[in-house]
Design an enzyme around this catalytic site. Structure first.
Site: not given
Ligand code: BES
Ligand code: ZN
Ligand code: ZN
Length: 491
Positions: A254, A259, A266, A336, A338, A340
């Site tokens: 990835k 992000d 976020k 968010d 993204e 996947r």
């Molecule tokens: N990049 C984030 C995940 C992440 C969180 C990485 C903290 C490192 C530290 C990812 O893209 C994300 O935001 N995932 C969301 C998914 C949700 C919206 C279904 C998450 O885990 O909150």
């Molecule tokens: Zn994200």
């Molecule tokens: Zn991310």
């Protein structure tokens, strides 16, 4: 830092380093009887560790570091050797000792390797953004390897290559997102491919991605002024080699250079760390660079899925539906989630180039951080043999992986009313993300997905890394290539 590895003991170094475990010195062959008595009395006078204050004493007329290699809570035997060596190097630099003799009389290959890794970690510093750059004090380590260490020259060379790769990944991850956007990552990868014999590179820009139906990248990346890219690096070390496996191991990373969360923005507090959301891509790039440099007899490729998840007038809207490379339609429930989406393309590309084994690395979910924290990465696999290899190879290089379930019962939650799938699922966020990815794994392919959201970047000092990128995963991937390269009957 320099290593001079010598077979016989010499008195030339400026200082000694004695590793001890539970008050017994392990490597003290060079000491006189009197020196040994001195050491014993020092150790007997100690309370229980850590022994930082007794770091530097005169023994046999030489300044001597006492390196506490006693077991630290939670660390493996090899990892506390790494830690001990890391602490020694830190103290030697602080005291500005030009050369230190380390005695490894009882150490075998594995321990020797752990000590060299520990010393090397102490040399890392990320000061590209400081107004003044200060060089670390250069210490030369004269390492007296005993008879148990079989091939110390080879091990030292391997450690140097592995550490160079770890440093490369950490530097890329720590660099600000405005300086390392997808096109800039591509430039770095091109330079690496140019200077690594046997490593080829293919780059797809947004136009090409759209033309070929890699719509995960386009959907995520189109909202940014920095366009998305997919990179495929390949190295085939089986050509000309005698007996190698027919496997094609493909890493997928990835690579969100930043992000923001997109329109599902976020909260500010968790945003700066998102410079590390390309850790998977940096890790697979660094690993394949090392594998090619080490000339391992295996066919390996690395796919970097690069995009910036930003807000713009072209950003994907919640509720939008796109068709992924394998024909499945996906509704973007949360912009968010993204990672996947770009990984669905990475997995498709792995299938197109003939992967037999796929290992993807991704800072995929906050849920993973909450489940296992910063010390352990979770992994999901459709193949027990590959899963076991990930755990064992991780253990060999002091990186912990914990097996997580691909719980079928939760797969229903990924179904959408209009499209085939949506990109959110149940509250078990890390599992839902893995189940989503599984929908895009090519048929008959062994696959492991590693969620490194917790381990890739630390917000405070952890083991031998300071604030920032850890380089977690680079060594495990190299080890995995070594493991898969070895034909079963010769293992
Ligand atoms: N990049 C984030 C995940 C992440 C969180 C990485 C903290 C490192 C530290 C990812 O893209 C994300 O935001 N995932 C969301 C998914 C949700 C919206 C279904 C998450 O885990 O909150
Ligand atoms: Zn994200
Ligand atoms: Zn991310």
């Amino acid at each position: 830092m320099k290593f001079n590895i010598i077979a016989t003991e010499s008195q030339k170094a400026n200082a000694y380093a004695l590793f001890f475990v539970k008050k017994s010195v392990q490597f003290s062959t060079i000491l006189s009887e009197n020196g040994k008595k001195q050491v014993e009395s020092v150790l007997n006078g100690m309370k229980d560790g850590p022994f930082e204050d007794l770091e530097f004493l005169e023994i046999d007329g030489k300044p001597t570091f006492f390196v506490d290699a006693a077991k630290e809570r939670g660390l493996s035997a090899l990892d506390h050797l790494r830690m001990a060596a890391y602490r020694l190097a830190g103290r030697a630099m602080k005291k500005q000792v030009p050369s230190v003799s380390i005695f490894l009389a009882d150490a075998a290959d594995e321990q020797f390797k752990a000590i060299l890794h520990g010393l090397s970690y102490a040399d890392y510093k990320f000061d590209a953004y400081k107004s003044k750059q200060e060089k670390n004090f250069q210490v030369t380590y004269e390492i007296v390897a005993g008879e148990h260490v079989k091939d110390f020259k080879k091990i030292a060379e391997d450690v140097a290559v592995e550490q160079k790769a770890v440093t490369l990944a950490r530097n890329l991850i720590n660099t600000c997102a405005s300086d390392l956007y997808p096109a800039e990552f591509v430039q770095n990868a091109k330079t690496i491919a140019k200077y690594t014999p046997g490593l080829s590179i293919k780059v797809r820009d947004m136009k090409q991605l759209e033309k070929e139906g890699f719509m995960g990248h386009v959907t995520v990346g189109k909202g940014s002024s920095h366009e998305p890219y997919m990179i495929t690096l390949s190295y085939d070390g089986t050509k000309g080699a005698k007996r190698t496996s027919k496997d094609h191991l493909v890493f997928v990373g990835k690579g969100l250079t930043f992000d923001t969360g997109g329109l599902c923005l976020k909260p500010p507090k968790s945003m700066p760390e998102m410079i590390s959301d390309m850790s998977g891509a940096a890790t697979v790039l660094a690993a394949i660079q090392a594998i090619a440099t080490l000339k391992l007899p295996i066919h390996v490729s690395a796919v970097c899925c690069l995009a910036e998840n930003a807000i713009g007038n072209k950003s994907v809207l919640p509720g939008d539906i796109f068709k992924a490379k394998n024909g499945k339609t996906v509704m973007v429930d949360n912009t968010d989630a993204e990672g996947r989406l770009v990984l669905s393309d990475g997995l498709a590309e792995a299938g197109e180039i003939g992967a037999t084994h796929i290992v993807d690395l991704a800072t995929l979910t906050g849920a993973m951080v909450r489940a296992l924290g910063y010390a352990i990465a979770g992994f999901f696999s459709n193949d027990d043999d590959l899963g076991l290899k990930v755990i064992n190879c991780g253990e060999a290089c002091c990186e912990k992986f914990w097996s997580m379930p691909l719980e079928e019962e939760y797969a229903d939650a990924l179904k959408d009313k209009f499209a085939d799938l949506k990109n959110t699922g149940t509250d078990a966020g890390a599992i839902s993300a893995a189940l989503f990815l599984q929908e895009f794994v090519p048929e008959n392919t062994a696959w492991a997905h590693c969620d490194i959201a917790g381990t890739a970047f630390v917000s405070k000092k952890w083991k031998y890394t300071e604030y920032g990128a850890t380089g977690f995963g680079v060594q495990t991937l190299i080890e995995l290539a070594r493991e898969i390269a070895t034909p079963i009957d010769e293992a």
